[in-house]
Design an enzyme around this catalytic site. Sequence first.
Site, mmCIF file in Angstrom:
data_model
loop_
_atom_site.group_PDB
_atom_site.id
_atom_site.type_symbol
_atom_site.label_atom_id
_atom_site.label_comp_id
_atom_site.label_asym_id
_atom_site.label_seq_id
_atom_site.Cartn_x
_atom_site.Cartn_y
_atom_site.Cartn_z
ATOM 1 N N ASP A 1 -12.053 -8.875 5.134
ATOM 2 C CA ASP A 1 -13.380 -8.877 4.498
ATOM 3 C C ASP A 1 -13.975 -10.282 4.526
ATOM 4 O O ASP A 1 -15.174 -10.462 4.757
ATOM 5 C CB ASP A 1 -13.293 -8.402 3.039
ATOM 6 N N ASP B 1 -6.234 -6.774 4.309
ATOM 7 C CA ASP B 1 -7.395 -6.134 3.685
ATOM 8 C C ASP B 1 -8.350 -7.208 3.182
ATOM 9 O O ASP B 1 -9.557 -7.164 3.430
ATOM 10 C CB ASP B 1 -6.922 -5.250 2.521
ATOM 11 N N TYR C 1 0.818 -1.215 0.000
ATOM 12 C CA TYR C 1 0.000 0.000 0.000
ATOM 13 C C TYR C 1 0.852 1.266 0.000
ATOM 14 O O TYR C 1 0.440 2.294 -0.496
ATOM 15 C CB TYR C 1 -0.903 0.035 1.241
ATOM 16 N N ASP D 1 -3.074 -18.089 0.650
ATOM 17 C CA ASP D 1 -4.108 -18.789 -0.133
ATOM 18 C C ASP D 1 -4.763 -19.875 0.718
ATOM 19 O O ASP D 1 -5.983 -20.046 0.722
ATOM 20 C CB ASP D 1 -3.539 -19.353 -1.447
ATOM 21 N N LYS E 1 3.174 -15.206 2.308
ATOM 22 C CA LYS E 1 3.322 -15.956 1.058
ATOM 23 C C LYS E 1 4.823 -16.184 0.901
ATOM 24 O O LYS E 1 5.442 -15.801 -0.104
ATOM 25 C CB LYS E 1 2.706 -15.150 -0.095
HETATM 26 C C1 IPM Z 1 -10.236 -1.041 4.277
HETATM 27 C C2 IPM Z 1 -10.570 -0.450 2.933
HETATM 28 C C3 IPM Z 1 -9.434 0.469 2.555
HETATM 29 C C4 IPM Z 1 -8.174 -0.360 2.420
HETATM 30 C C5 IPM Z 1 -9.645 1.332 1.303
HETATM 31 C C6 IPM Z 1 -10.967 2.040 1.303
HETATM 32 C C7 IPM Z 1 -8.512 2.302 1.115
HETATM 33 O O1 IPM Z 1 -10.774 -1.457 1.999
HETATM 34 O O2 IPM Z 1 -10.055 -0.275 5.239
HETATM 35 O O3 IPM Z 1 -10.183 -2.262 4.380
HETATM 36 O O4 IPM Z 1 -7.941 -0.951 1.365
HETATM 37 O O5 IPM Z 1 -7.421 -0.409 3.374
HETATM 38 MG MG MG Z 2 -10.833 -3.419 2.826
#
Ligand code: IPM
Ligand code: MG
Length: 360
Positions: A251, A247, A139, A223, A190
């Site tokens: 999710d 990230d 990032y 993975d 990884k």
């Molecule tokens: C998160 C979001 C952010 C990230 C984006 C919106 C920049 O997906 O906080 O997980 O990728 O970190």
């Molecule tokens: Mg995110």
Amino acid sequence: MKLAVLPGDGIGVEVVDQALALLARLDNKYNLGIESEKALVGGCAYDAHGHPLPEATLKLAQDADAILLGAVGGTKWEGLDYSVRPERALLGLRGELNLYANLRPAIVYSALADASSIKREIIEGLDILVVRELTGGIYFGKPKGVETLPDGTERGFNTMVYTTPEIERIAKVAFEAARKRSNKVCSVDKANVLECTELWRRVVTRVHQEKYQDVELSHMYVDNCAMQLLRNPKQFDVIVTTNMFGDILSDEAAMLTGSIGMLPSASLCGSKGLYEPVHGSAPDIAGQDIANPIATILSAAMLLQYTPAAGENGQAAARDIENAVQRVLDEGYRTKDIHTKGMKLVGCAEMGRLLAERIE
Ligand code: IPM
Ligand code: MG
């Protein structure tokens, strides 16, 4: 406690309002001494000042003990240049405040176990914590960009980079967190392909040997971890991983719980932190009073728990919020995102009111 409030865009505004109402109630009850100030962030800040993270907002965040953020972004700003997209505000805050440790708990409330797309027995009782490194890796690595080559084609590139100190400090956060939980850390990398994460694995292993041998440490390729999270998520306690893997995996972990509308997060550097729901600005449902405020309200609970300036009562206030959430769910109240047959459907403001009512 100086609190910077950055509602941002979309449903950020509505959900932060509910969290603030609850904080005001707790401030009354526990004398937390909260002094809050609001500022613009994200797309609305771009509209007003030409930048998603205006100087004044950054300054307010820097001077605060804690920051409560709603969400940034929306379809309206999607065509903008990368440097002024609403998302840059998040990356800017993380980078400028050095908020390197991102804690994303994923807890399945038993009242909601059927809201998950995964079978109840796989996820019931799930309680995992993703510790995501937040200010390094691909990032923030340089060089990055898109360049035009002599033959007219283009080349886009980012750099994944970690230094020893960056890995050490996030590993420590994970081990310390594990000690307060089930004492297990799984470090995800990884290392079979990426040198950068080969170093990651080596440093995590060394930190473990030096200071945290009482914690159980395992390593997993990313993975495989993505697969294991669906196959048997309860094998995990704390997962520590890089910025991008975190990230993605957070999710996935979020979805195990049924709704991303339930998940809080903390981004910390020492005692200072930014607290925000994991969900985004959801422009499609903004302004309709149907968003779920619980992720933001639970983020406020994390804020009270982790901010020393909240004083001794911060912990009790945080427990109050968690208990209120548990009770309201047990009583069958649901916002649209977590609603199932037979449950009582309520809006964002009503959910906030019900929670506040359950705080004596
Ligand atoms: C998160 C979001 C952010 C990230 C984006 C919106 C920049 O997906 O906080 O997980 O990728 O970190
Ligand atoms: Mg995110």
